[in-house]
Design a protein around this motif. Structure first.
Motif, PDB file in Angstrom:
ATOM      1  N   LEU A 346      41.767  48.439  42.364  1.00  0.00           N
ATOM      2  CA  LEU A 346      41.718  50.367  41.597  1.00  0.00           C
ATOM      3  C   LEU A 346      40.386  50.356  41.409  1.00  0.00           C
ATOM      4  O   LEU A 346      39.323  50.758  41.538  1.00  0.00           O
ATOM      5  CB  LEU A 346      42.454  50.307  40.662  1.00  0.00           C
ATOM      6  N   GLY A 347      39.381  49.491  41.192  1.00  0.00           N
ATOM      7  CA  GLY A 347      37.911  48.853  40.158  1.00  0.00           C
ATOM      8  C   GLY A 347      37.094  48.927  41.951  1.00  0.00           C
ATOM      9  O   GLY A 347      35.886  49.642  41.655  1.00  0.00           O
ATOM     10  N   LYS A 348      37.616  48.371  42.476  1.00  0.00           N
ATOM     11  CA  LYS A 348      37.324  48.007  44.621  1.00  0.00           C
ATOM     12  C   LYS A 348      36.718  49.712  44.780  1.00  0.00           C
ATOM     13  O   LYS A 348      36.053  50.081  44.820  1.00  0.00           O
ATOM     14  CB  LYS A 348      37.988  47.781  44.793  1.00  0.00           C
ATOM     15  N   LEU A 349      37.820  50.684  44.340  1.00  0.00           N
ATOM     16  CA  LEU A 349      37.775  51.827  45.704  1.00  0.00           C
ATOM     17  C   LEU A 349      37.034  53.121  44.107  1.00  0.00           C
ATOM     18  O   LEU A 349      35.993  53.017  44.804  1.00  0.00           O
ATOM     19  CB  LEU A 349      39.109  51.796  45.690  1.00  0.00           C
ATOM     20  N   GLY A 350      37.836  52.459  42.811  1.00  0.00           N
ATOM     21  CA  GLY A 350      37.174  53.786  42.003  1.00  0.00           C
ATOM     22  C   GLY A 350      35.436  53.060  41.921  1.00  0.00           C
ATOM     23  O   GLY A 350      34.771  54.960  41.815  1.00  0.00           O
ATOM     24  N   ARG A 351      34.784  51.882  41.472  1.00  0.00           N
ATOM     25  CA  ARG A 351      33.928  52.276  40.723  1.00  0.00           C
ATOM     26  C   ARG A 351      32.735  51.863  42.000  1.00  0.00           C
ATOM     27  O   ARG A 351      31.758  52.028  42.295  1.00  0.00           O
ATOM     28  CB  ARG A 351      33.686  51.166  40.189  1.00  0.00           C
ATOM     29  N   GLU A 352      33.120  50.877  43.031  1.00  0.00           N
ATOM     30  CA  GLU A 352      32.351  50.853  44.319  1.00  0.00           C
ATOM     31  C   GLU A 352      31.677  51.934  44.826  1.00  0.00           C
ATOM     32  O   GLU A 352      30.952  51.595  45.324  1.00  0.00           O
ATOM     33  CB  GLU A 352      32.474  49.212  44.449  1.00  0.00           C
ATOM     34  N   HIS A 353      33.197  51.593  45.604  1.00  0.00           N
ATOM     35  CA  HIS A 353      33.078  52.575  46.866  1.00  0.00           C
ATOM     36  C   HIS A 353      32.969  54.210  46.412  1.00  0.00           C
ATOM     37  O   HIS A 353      32.483  55.691  47.340  1.00  0.00           O
ATOM     38  CB  HIS A 353      34.689  53.227  47.461  1.00  0.00           C
ATOM     39  N   LEU A 354      33.799  55.033  44.959  1.00  0.00           N
ATOM     40  CA  LEU A 354      33.650  56.306  45.006  1.00  0.00           C
ATOM     41  C   LEU A 354      32.487  56.479  43.608  1.00  0.00           C
ATOM     42  O   LEU A 354      32.917  58.146  42.852  1.00  0.00           O
ATOM     43  CB  LEU A 354      35.329  56.446  44.761  1.00  0.00           C
ATOM     44  N   ALA A 391      43.989  43.482  33.094  1.00  0.00           N
ATOM     45  CA  ALA A 391      42.921  44.677  33.401  1.00  0.00           C
ATOM     46  C   ALA A 391      41.539  44.595  32.876  1.00  0.00           C
ATOM     47  O   ALA A 391      40.597  45.455  33.197  1.00  0.00           O
ATOM     48  CB  ALA A 391      43.681  45.709  32.767  1.00  0.00           C
ATOM     49  N   THR A 392      42.038  44.060  31.442  1.00  0.00           N
ATOM     50  CA  THR A 392      40.334  44.374  30.732  1.00  0.00           C
ATOM     51  C   THR A 392      39.160  42.991  31.465  1.00  0.00           C
ATOM     52  O   THR A 392      38.510  43.410  31.823  1.00  0.00           O
ATOM     53  CB  THR A 392      40.014  44.070  29.280  1.00  0.00           C
ATOM     54  N   ALA A 393      39.804  41.971  31.616  1.00  0.00           N
ATOM     55  CA  ALA A 393      38.913  40.978  32.556  1.00  0.00           C
ATOM     56  C   ALA A 393      38.867  41.272  34.173  1.00  0.00           C
ATOM     57  O   ALA A 393      37.216  41.508  34.655  1.00  0.00           O
ATOM     58  CB  ALA A 393      39.829  39.659  32.583  1.00  0.00           C
ATOM     59  N   VAL A 394      39.085  42.104  34.701  1.00  0.00           N
ATOM     60  CA  VAL A 394      39.158  42.411  36.287  1.00  0.00           C
ATOM     61  C   VAL A 394      38.238  44.199  36.115  1.00  0.00           C
ATOM     62  O   VAL A 394      37.146  43.601  36.660  1.00  0.00           O
ATOM     63  CB  VAL A 394      40.242  42.975  36.927  1.00  0.00           C
ATOM     64  N   ALA A 395      38.190  44.248  34.562  1.00  0.00           N
ATOM     65  CA  ALA A 395      37.186  45.655  34.751  1.00  0.00           C
ATOM     66  C   ALA A 395      35.893  45.436  34.505  1.00  0.00           C
ATOM     67  O   ALA A 395      35.382  46.035  34.571  1.00  0.00           O
ATOM     68  CB  ALA A 395      38.216  46.810  34.124  1.00  0.00           C
ATOM     69  N   GLY A 396      36.179  43.633  34.058  1.00  0.00           N
ATOM     70  CA  GLY A 396      34.793  43.377  33.605  1.00  0.00           C
ATOM     71  C   GLY A 396      34.000  43.578  31.724  1.00  0.00           C
ATOM     72  O   GLY A 396      33.225  44.381  31.966  1.00  0.00           O
ATOM     73  N   ALA A 517      41.454  35.570  45.966  1.00  0.00           N
ATOM     74  CA  ALA A 517      39.993  35.181  46.013  1.00  0.00           C
ATOM     75  C   ALA A 517      38.712  35.751  45.738  1.00  0.00           C
ATOM     76  O   ALA A 517      37.967  35.234  45.290  1.00  0.00           O
ATOM     77  CB  ALA A 517      40.215  34.986  47.822  1.00  0.00           C
ATOM     78  N   ALA A 518      38.915  37.250  45.575  1.00  0.00           N
ATOM     79  CA  ALA A 518      37.367  38.081  45.376  1.00  0.00           C
ATOM     80  C   ALA A 518      37.259  38.207  44.168  1.00  0.00           C
ATOM     81  O   ALA A 518      36.408  39.143  44.006  1.00  0.00           O
ATOM     82  CB  ALA A 518      37.686  39.517  46.203  1.00  0.00           C
ATOM     83  N   MET A 519      38.519  38.226  43.395  1.00  0.00           N
ATOM     84  CA  MET A 519      38.300  38.140  42.337  1.00  0.00           C
ATOM     85  C   MET A 519      38.022  37.548  41.183  1.00  0.00           C
ATOM     86  O   MET A 519      37.357  36.359  42.079  1.00  0.00           O
ATOM     87  CB  MET A 519      39.443  37.776  41.324  1.00  0.00           C
ATOM     88  N   PRO A 520      37.589  38.178  40.294  1.00  0.00           N
ATOM     89  CA  PRO A 520      36.674  37.407  39.103  1.00  0.00           C
ATOM     90  C   PRO A 520      37.310  35.964  39.204  1.00  0.00           C
ATOM     91  O   PRO A 520      37.777  35.998  38.670  1.00  0.00           O
ATOM     92  CB  PRO A 520      36.208  37.963  38.005  1.00  0.00           C
ATOM     93  N   ALA A 521      36.075  35.399  39.235  1.00  0.00           N
ATOM     94  CA  ALA A 521      36.576  33.879  38.661  1.00  0.00           C
ATOM     95  C   ALA A 521      36.808  33.636  37.373  1.00  0.00           C
ATOM     96  O   ALA A 521      37.931  32.792  37.538  1.00  0.00           O
ATOM     97  CB  ALA A 521      35.266  33.351  38.788  1.00  0.00           C
ATOM     98  N   THR A 522      37.008  33.546  36.778  1.00  0.00           N
ATOM     99  CA  THR A 522      37.794  33.895  35.011  1.00  0.00           C
ATOM    100  C   THR A 522      39.206  33.905  35.993  1.00  0.00           C
ATOM    101  O   THR A 522      40.297  33.512  35.237  1.00  0.00           O
ATOM    102  CB  THR A 522      37.384  34.413  33.586  1.00  0.00           C
ATOM    103  N   THR A 523      39.978  35.161  36.069  1.00  0.00           N
ATOM    104  CA  THR A 523      41.515  35.414  36.157  1.00  0.00           C
ATOM    105  C   THR A 523      41.468  34.692  37.114  1.00  0.00           C
ATOM    106  O   THR A 523      42.447  34.007  37.528  1.00  0.00           O
ATOM    107  CB  THR A 523      41.521  37.142  36.834  1.00  0.00           C
ATOM    108  N   ALA A 524      40.633  34.648  38.427  1.00  0.00           N
ATOM    109  CA  ALA A 524      41.365  34.207  39.485  1.00  0.00           C
ATOM    110  C   ALA A 524      41.065  32.251  39.229  1.00  0.00           C
ATOM    111  O   ALA A 524      42.582  31.844  40.115  1.00  0.00           O
ATOM    112  CB  ALA A 524      40.789  34.463  40.739  1.00  0.00           C
ATOM    113  N   ALA A 525      40.611  32.473  39.314  1.00  0.00           N
ATOM    114  CA  ALA A 525      40.565  29.981  38.212  1.00  0.00           C
ATOM    115  C   ALA A 525      42.048  30.493  37.468  1.00  0.00           C
ATOM    116  O   ALA A 525      43.251  29.418  38.629  1.00  0.00           O
ATOM    117  CB  ALA A 525      39.679  29.885  38.150  1.00  0.00           C
ATOM    118  N   VAL A 526      42.408  30.849  36.735  1.00  0.00           N
ATOM    119  CA  VAL A 526      43.485  30.566  36.507  1.00  0.00           C
ATOM    120  C   VAL A 526      44.728  31.230  36.748  1.00  0.00           C
ATOM    121  O   VAL A 526      45.482  29.873  36.741  1.00  0.00           O
ATOM    122  CB  VAL A 526      43.720  30.984  34.362  1.00  0.00           C
TER     123      VAL A 526
END
Lengths: 530, 194
Positions: A346-354, A391-396, A517-526
């Motif tokens: 959602l963040g990828k589409l909403g923030r980066e692309h749109l 959700a908060t962590a993924v949104a940064g 694999a593409a998610m932020p390191a903090t959430t992806a690693a755990v």
């Protein structure tokens, strides 16, 4: 780590462990009814009797038949001891098999079944009943008592969720100990003695605390049955998928029991996890499975001239693409009910692309949960959202609430909304201003956000898709898909990629591991670790 | 090694066919008169006048299913799903339900709200009868599934299955048992004794 010997096998133990616990940790089962790893020791079922060969044996004087003398002679035999109660010591030698132990197990099993009605066809526990399992493993013969069993009350209502059958009860007292020790509510107790023994509810009370369904779950036989699951399905038809509870931020580990023939979830059971929920779950959590099938959105919805029209999913995706293309100041609403993967795409589409810069989080508040939500010191977290942290962590970073979104829409700072999930802490009336701008919502169920949306695209529930939640402690926990989503419906991240394609923005994820694999390191690693 | 086979000699009577033809007609007429004139029990036909006449199936013939009744007319079935579990053709569909608290049959607890057998799918193996712990489903009807020209007619629901009598014409089972709530149910309970 010190070890002891169980049936010739070296088993490690920690000081203070009982024989049964040490064996259980190693994955060796000593038959038992009343022992539960999360409860205190009662040692009243006597099913776990073992022979302790080392140390000073407790000798019992007995008369044994002597073939040579053709007479009974006085001798002694090693007294069997309950494995649930005896602490292990270094070098101890224990036999949980062998003639003496097997005879005792068969006898205990026969004793427990003496007055049992053996109404397995009617009983809901059939298929997962320890009496059935152990009968086959340790008795395998008919009981010798040929008189009518003692009859006791059947189908007694214990409370709004539990039905008790005294005839099937083997008085293991697990339910009593669970209420006392875990919940801290002494609502159950025993009365009478011997074969008239039965479990009762305290006078003037009902079994109505927040963990009543656990009493059914700890019951090893069919004495306590859940009104909700009673007579709905047979356990031998059910399959289990590892899940994570959607009920609150604790993120209890569950088994999602579903029937593969009908693709329907029938119940949730706690999945042991020492760090999160130990062996327990609350009633509200166990009932969250209902949301997988109730109030579902199965087709697209488009608001036309104030009326909601049901349209095929493709048409809804087309309509959402049109909304998003035109947007200049897009608000992106993350969901505390959806997985990290969904929120990330959602963040990828909403923030980066749109180019959406206004970020919000749709989350339930304790007041907005039907029937209210209150945390407690046992399992229930005050936050009724399973993935606020994720959700908060993924949104940064910190996200603003949906109430802020309503204010921003009213002030004209937003010209379109892309939101995920149905949940919001506010009512439809409080969110009414959201209907003033084009609003694309991806949701599996009906909720406040879907009701104020211009376009609703159906997505899969958490039972129909794999994903990751981050609980209040910051632990990322993966869960697996249990049932298939209804025809044509896909998980939220896949749907978002489809919408992205329609607006000409390619998001190159084909599989869930690629998203992870593409998610932020903090959430992806755990996430990878759990 | 080739060798010559001697042809059997034929008499004039054989050669003319007349004697043998008359002998054969004799058998035909004997049977004809035996099976058309005279008492029926003397007849020696291999055929019957179906469908006016029909033969009894053997005692252990697995006929169309039926659901047996309790004394109060309710199905004996407790919806334990053992039959549908055992069914290799998966033709049995059951939805269990519970008798309400104010129902006199509340003691039975569980009953089939829906009980459907797809007789077209059924292979008449009898596993369901073997699996039934309550003797609720039986195939002792001595009759087969009636023919029909519509598929729907072969989907037997609970009412249909309960309306089929056994070979003896009754709806009950040959193996009655005491059930909770029966006045004849023996044993102690809190009301009766202790």
């Amino acid at each position: 780590m010190p070890t002891f010997k169980l049936d010739g096998q070296e088993i490690p133990f920690e000081p203070g462990d009982t024989i049964i616990r040490a064996a259980w940790k190693k994955g060796v089962e000593i038959p038992h009814y009343c022992w539960h790893p999360g409860l205190s020791i009662a040692a009243n079922c006597r099913m776990c009797l073992v022979e302790i060969k080392s140390a000073r044996p407790m000798a019992l004087p007995i008369l044994a038949w002597d073939e040579k003398k053709k007479d009974y002679v006085e001798t002694t035999k090693n007294k069997l001891q309950p494995a649930c109660q005896i602490e292990v010591t270094e070098g101890m030698e224990v036999a949980s098999k062998g003639a003496a132990v097997e005879k005792a197990q068969g006898a205990v099993q026969e004793f427990l079944l003496l007055n049992h009605p053996v109404d397995c066809p009617i009983c809901d526990q059939a298929g997962e009943c320890k009496l059935q399992d152990y009968w086959l493993a340790h008795q395998k013969k008919l009981k010798r008592k040929d008189t009518e069993p003692v009859h006791k009350p059947k189908a007694v209502r214990f409370g709004p969720t539990i039905v008790y059958d005294a005839e099937r009860c083997i008085m293991c007292t697990r339910c009593i100990r669970f209420c006392d020790e875990v919940v801290g509510d002494h609502v159950l107790d025993m009365r009478e003695r011997g074969n008239k023994n039965e479990i009762t509810v305290s006078p003037g009370r009902e079994l109505d605390h927040a963990y009543t369904l656990m009493t059914e779950h700890v019951c090893p036989v069919g004495a306590l049955t859940s009104k909700d699951f009673r007579f709905k399905a047979r356990v031998w038809f059910l399959r289990s998928a590892p899940g994570v509870c959607n009920g609150c931020a604790t993120g209890c580990n569950t088994w999602v029991d579903y029937d593969p023939r009908y693709q329907r979830v029938y119940r949730l059971r706690p999945r042991d996890n020492e760090q999160v929920n130990k062996f327990w779950m609350c009633d509200a959590g166990m009932m969250t499975y209902k949301r997988f099938h109730e109030d579902r959105i199965l087709t697209g919805r488009v608001r036309q001239e104030g009326r909601v029209v049901e349209v095929p999913r493709d048409v809804a995706i087309e309509a959402s693409a049109k909304v998003l293309e035109k947007s200049q100041r897009l608000a992106v609403v993350f969901s505390a009910q959806h997985t990290n993967e969904d929120n990330f795409v959602l963040g990828k589409l909403g923030r980066e692309h749109l180019g959406g810069t206004a970020l919000y989080l749709a989350a339930l508040s304790p007041e907005s949960v039907p029937g209210g939500w209150k945390g407690d010191a046992i399992l229930r977290h005050p936050d009724p959202n399973p993935n606020r942290a994720g959700a908060t962590a993924v949104a940064g970073g910190e996200l603003r609430s949906t109430a802020d979104l309503a204010a921003d829409v009213a002030a004209g700072r937003v010209d379109a909304i892309l939101s995920l999930g149905w949940a919001a802490g506010e009512s439809v009336e409080q969110l009414a201003s959201l209907a003033n701008v084009p609003h694309v919502n991806l949701s599996s169920n009906i909720g406040p956000l879907t009701q104020v949306a211009t376009v609703v695209v159906p997505v899969a529930t958490t039972a129909e898709a794999s994903g990751t939640f981050v609980n209040a402690k910051g632990m990322a926990q993966q869960f697996q898909r249990a049932v298939n989503a209804p025809l044509g419906i896909k998980s939220a991240w896949e749907t978002l990629i489809e919408i992205g394609k329609r607006v000409g923005r390619e998001i190159a994820f084909a599989k869930l591991p690629e998203v992870r694999a593409a998610m932020p390191a903090t959430t992806a690693a755990v996430a990878a670790a759990s | 090694m080739a060798y010559a086979i001697k042809k059997p000699g034929r008499t004039v009577a054989d050669q003319s066919y007349v004697v043998e033809a008359v002998k054969g007609l004799g058998v035909t007429f004997k049977r004809f008169f035996q099976n058309t004139i005279g008492p029926a029990e003397n007849r020696k036909t291999a055929t019957i006048r179906y469908p006016e006449e029909s033969r009894d199936y053997p005692e252990r013939f697995r006929g169309v299913h039926r659901l047996t009744h309790r004394a109060d007319g309710s199905p004996r079935c407790v919806a334990c799903l053992c039959c549908s579990t055992a069914c290799p053709a998966q033709c049995i569909y059951i939805e269990p339900a519970e008798y309400e608290a104010d129902d006199p049959r509340h003691g039975y607890e569980r009953y089939p709200r829906v009980f459907v057998i797809d007789e077209l799918r059924c292979i008449f193996c009898g596993f369901c009868v073997e699996a039934c712990p309550c003797d609720a489903i039986r195939m002792d009807t001595g009759t087969h599934v009636p023919a029909s020209w519509k598929r729907e007619h072969f989907i037997f629901d609970k009412e249909t299955l309960m309306s089929i009598p056994g070979k003896d014409g009754t709806y009950v089972t040959a193996n009655p048992r005491h059930e909770p709530g029966d006045p004849t149910h023996p044993g102690l309970d809190r009301e009766k004794a202790h």
